[in-house]
Design a protein around this motif. Sequence first.
Motif, PDB file in Angstrom:
ATOM      1  N   LEU A  16       0.826  -1.203   0.000  1.00  0.00           N
ATOM      2  CA  LEU A  16       0.000   0.000   0.000  1.00  0.00           C
ATOM      3  C   LEU A  16       0.864   1.259   0.000  1.00  0.00           C
ATOM      4  N   GLU A  17       1.931   1.232   0.773  1.00  0.00           N
ATOM      5  CA  GLU A  17       2.813   2.393   0.827  1.00  0.00           C
ATOM      6  C   GLU A  17       3.475   2.635  -0.525  1.00  0.00           C
ATOM      7  N   ASN A  18       3.904   1.560  -1.176  1.00  0.00           N
ATOM      8  CA  ASN A  18       4.497   1.695  -2.511  1.00  0.00           C
ATOM      9  C   ASN A  18       3.488   2.267  -3.504  1.00  0.00           C
ATOM     10  N   ALA A  19       2.271   1.738  -3.464  1.00  0.00           N
ATOM     11  CA  ALA A  19       1.240   2.208  -4.397  1.00  0.00           C
ATOM     12  C   ALA A  19       0.917   3.673  -4.155  1.00  0.00           C
ATOM     13  N   SER A  20       0.860   4.060  -2.880  1.00  0.00           N
ATOM     14  CA  SER A  20       0.462   5.435  -2.571  1.00  0.00           C
ATOM     15  C   SER A  20       1.480   6.451  -3.056  1.00  0.00           C
ATOM     16  N   SER A  21       2.723   6.016  -3.293  1.00  0.00           N
ATOM     17  CA  SER A  21       3.765   6.959  -3.713  1.00  0.00           C
ATOM     18  C   SER A  21       3.652   7.332  -5.191  1.00  0.00           C
ATOM     19  N   TRP A  22       2.986   6.493  -5.996  1.00  0.00           N
ATOM     20  CA  TRP A  22       2.906   6.802  -7.436  1.00  0.00           C
ATOM     21  C   TRP A  22       1.487   6.954  -7.967  1.00  0.00           C
ATOM     22  N   ILE A  23       0.499   6.745  -7.126  1.00  0.00           N
ATOM     23  CA  ILE A  23      -0.873   6.682  -7.633  1.00  0.00           C
ATOM     24  C   ILE A  23      -1.337   8.001  -8.247  1.00  0.00           C
ATOM     25  N   ALA A  24      -0.975   9.139  -7.624  1.00  0.00           N
ATOM     26  CA  ALA A  24      -1.432  10.430  -8.151  1.00  0.00           C
ATOM     27  C   ALA A  24      -0.852  10.688  -9.538  1.00  0.00           C
ATOM     28  N   ALA A  35      -9.701   8.883  -7.167  1.00  0.00           N
ATOM     29  CA  ALA A  35     -10.431   9.051  -5.913  1.00  0.00           C
ATOM     30  C   ALA A  35     -10.841   7.698  -5.324  1.00  0.00           C
ATOM     31  N   SER A  36     -11.345   6.818  -6.178  1.00  0.00           N
ATOM     32  CA  SER A  36     -11.757   5.485  -5.693  1.00  0.00           C
ATOM     33  C   SER A  36     -10.565   4.712  -5.151  1.00  0.00           C
ATOM     34  N   THR A  37      -9.430   4.812  -5.858  1.00  0.00           N
ATOM     35  CA  THR A  37      -8.237   4.085  -5.430  1.00  0.00           C
ATOM     36  C   THR A  37      -7.677   4.682  -4.143  1.00  0.00           C
ATOM     37  N   GLN A  38      -7.667   6.009  -4.053  1.00  0.00           N
ATOM     38  CA  GLN A  38      -7.203   6.660  -2.834  1.00  0.00           C
ATOM     39  C   GLN A  38      -8.060   6.232  -1.638  1.00  0.00           C
ATOM     40  N   GLU A  39      -9.373   6.184  -1.861  1.00  0.00           N
ATOM     41  CA  GLU A  39     -10.254   5.780  -0.761  1.00  0.00           C
ATOM     42  C   GLU A  39     -10.003   4.331  -0.355  1.00  0.00           C
ATOM     43  N   SER A  40      -9.840   3.453  -1.334  1.00  0.00           N
ATOM     44  CA  SER A  40      -9.588   2.039  -1.012  1.00  0.00           C
ATOM     45  C   SER A  40      -8.320   1.884  -0.184  1.00  0.00           C
ATOM     46  N   ILE A  41      -7.276   2.595  -0.591  1.00  0.00           N
ATOM     47  CA  ILE A  41      -6.018   2.517   0.161  1.00  0.00           C
ATOM     48  C   ILE A  41      -6.195   3.108   1.553  1.00  0.00           C
ATOM     49  N   GLY A  42      -6.876   4.262   1.640  1.00  0.00           N
ATOM     50  CA  GLY A  42      -7.071   4.892   2.941  1.00  0.00           C
ATOM     51  C   GLY A  42      -7.866   4.034   3.898  1.00  0.00           C
ATOM     52  N   VAL A  43      -8.957   3.436   3.401  1.00  0.00           N
ATOM     53  CA  VAL A  43      -9.781   2.575   4.253  1.00  0.00           C
ATOM     54  C   VAL A  43      -8.985   1.353   4.712  1.00  0.00           C
ATOM     55  N   THR A  44      -8.184   0.792   3.820  1.00  0.00           N
ATOM     56  CA  THR A  44      -7.382  -0.377   4.194  1.00  0.00           C
ATOM     57  C   THR A  44      -6.342  -0.010   5.244  1.00  0.00           C
ATOM     58  N   PHE A  45      -5.698   1.138   5.091  1.00  0.00           N
ATOM     59  CA  PHE A  45      -4.768   1.613   6.118  1.00  0.00           C
ATOM     60  C   PHE A  45      -5.503   1.765   7.457  1.00  0.00           C
ATOM     61  N   ARG A  46      -6.693   2.365   7.434  1.00  0.00           N
ATOM     62  CA  ARG A  46      -7.424   2.556   8.690  1.00  0.00           C
ATOM     63  C   ARG A  46      -7.753   1.223   9.343  1.00  0.00           C
ATOM     64  N   ARG A  47      -8.187   0.250   8.547  1.00  0.00           N
ATOM     65  CA  ARG A  47      -8.537  -1.049   9.120  1.00  0.00           C
ATOM     66  C   ARG A  47      -7.314  -1.798   9.637  1.00  0.00           C
ATOM     67  N   ARG A  48      -6.139  -1.374   9.196  1.00  0.00           N
ATOM     68  CA  ARG A  48      -4.887  -1.907   9.727  1.00  0.00           C
ATOM     69  C   ARG A  48      -4.377  -1.090  10.915  1.00  0.00           C
ATOM     70  N   SER A  49      -5.188  -0.117  11.362  1.00  0.00           N
ATOM     71  CA  SER A  49      -4.819   0.815  12.439  1.00  0.00           C
ATOM     72  C   SER A  49      -3.616   1.674  12.087  1.00  0.00           C
ATOM     73  N   LEU A  50      -3.393   1.875  10.788  1.00  0.00           N
ATOM     74  CA  LEU A  50      -2.337   2.771  10.311  1.00  0.00           C
ATOM     75  C   LEU A  50      -2.993   4.118   9.993  1.00  0.00           C
ATOM     76  N   TYR A  51      -3.343   4.832  11.045  1.00  0.00           N
ATOM     77  CA  TYR A  51      -4.205   5.998  10.905  1.00  0.00           C
ATOM     78  C   TYR A  51      -3.514   7.170  10.224  1.00  0.00           C
ATOM     79  N   ALA A  52      -2.263   7.425  10.587  1.00  0.00           N
ATOM     80  CA  ALA A  52      -1.557   8.548   9.958  1.00  0.00           C
ATOM     81  C   ALA A  52      -1.411   8.327   8.464  1.00  0.00           C
ATOM     82  N   GLU A  53      -1.183   7.089   8.063  1.00  0.00           N
ATOM     83  CA  GLU A  53      -1.057   6.769   6.646  1.00  0.00           C
ATOM     84  C   GLU A  53      -2.405   6.879   5.931  1.00  0.00           C
ATOM     85  N   LEU A  86     -12.629   7.515  10.291  1.00  0.00           N
ATOM     86  CA  LEU A  86     -11.271   7.797  10.754  1.00  0.00           C
ATOM     87  C   LEU A  86     -11.296   8.737  11.956  1.00  0.00           C
ATOM     88  N   ARG A  87     -12.060   9.832  11.866  1.00  0.00           N
ATOM     89  CA  ARG A  87     -12.123  10.793  12.967  1.00  0.00           C
ATOM     90  C   ARG A  87     -12.636  10.132  14.241  1.00  0.00           C
TER      91      ARG A  87
END
Length: 366
Positions: A16-24, A35-53, A86-87
């Motif tokens: 996820l971290e690798n993908a987030s570096s080039w997705i934009a 937007a859909s991909t950003q949301e998918s990555i963000g939700v997955t990070f949150r469910r992994r308790s990686l909140y800052a990411e 997230l909030r």
Amino acid sequence: VDPEFGSASLTIAEVLENASSWIADELGDYPTVEASTQESIGVTFRRRSLYAEAEPHLVRALALREEHLGPDHVDTAASHVALASLRFERDGDIDVALEQLGIAREILEQHGLVGGRPGAWLDLDTGLVLLAADRLDEAESALGRCLGAMRRELGPTHPDVRRPLRALAHASFLRGDIERAGDLSRESLTVAARHDVGYLIARGQLVRAEVLIAEERLTRAFFQLAICRDVFQRLGPEHIRTAEMHAMIARAQLARGLFERARESASASKAIRERLLDPRHWSILEAQLIHARAMLGEGDVGAAREELDGVEALYGGTLLDDHPLWIECARLRRDLASPDGDEAAREACERALARLEASRALRLGL
């Protein structure tokens, strides 16, 4: 993950971290796809308790959708829900979460989607936030609508049905209706077990353990918690579900009189929450109260009192005055007055506790 492109040893978080570096850059010409991909990555990070990411991805998804789809689009509503989650989960900010969920509801109402599956998911998220706020009437109403819609749309044994069942079981527990909480928690587990997803079953077992502790069926509670431990520990030590598991184990140990072990379990829960969450998050307060209760059980009155003093100074004003966590604070304050033999102080604490309990009973119609 594909070894042709990366490494067979990459973790999901690293992917996820690798993908987030080039997705934009890769999807910049396709903003709605981005937007859909950003949301998918963000939700997955949150469910992994990686909140800052998670946060920058969810913020980016909302901005893209508002710009390219408009503020009233259904996908924009989904972004508001994702950020509200997230909030709520990371910051414990009930008011902000409810505000964003309210925006999403207004959008769904414009599209006539409140009574269907999108509305059901929104009711679930709203109900969970309201549960944390101890606004039980509103929470049960939202969760009841969610359960009804999911049963109609998906069928009574669909795996998603277990979510409102589990939440309603916890609501009944908070209301003091232990029998109904037991029925709902068993039904939730039955639905989850049909689909053999260990994580979902473990979350249901955590609620079931809560009921069993209240019923003083501690052997069964420890059995449920042992299964939870096996599942949640696979998530890693830095996950919010692991912290919830440690807190519930501490509650069971307190009920059994295992104060030293309860202190260790509560300390583990508190440490994880302090690392993952906002410093004023109400769930840290919960862990601190269990920790202080365990210290009192061990006879360490000074340490328990010091922890309670810190709790009251830090969390004042973040919850309703008669919230169950504040009632537990008052109950602990009363019990801490007893070892000193100060009858006047104990009586004053008893009166303060009785006022809070009466206020909550009146508010909830108990």
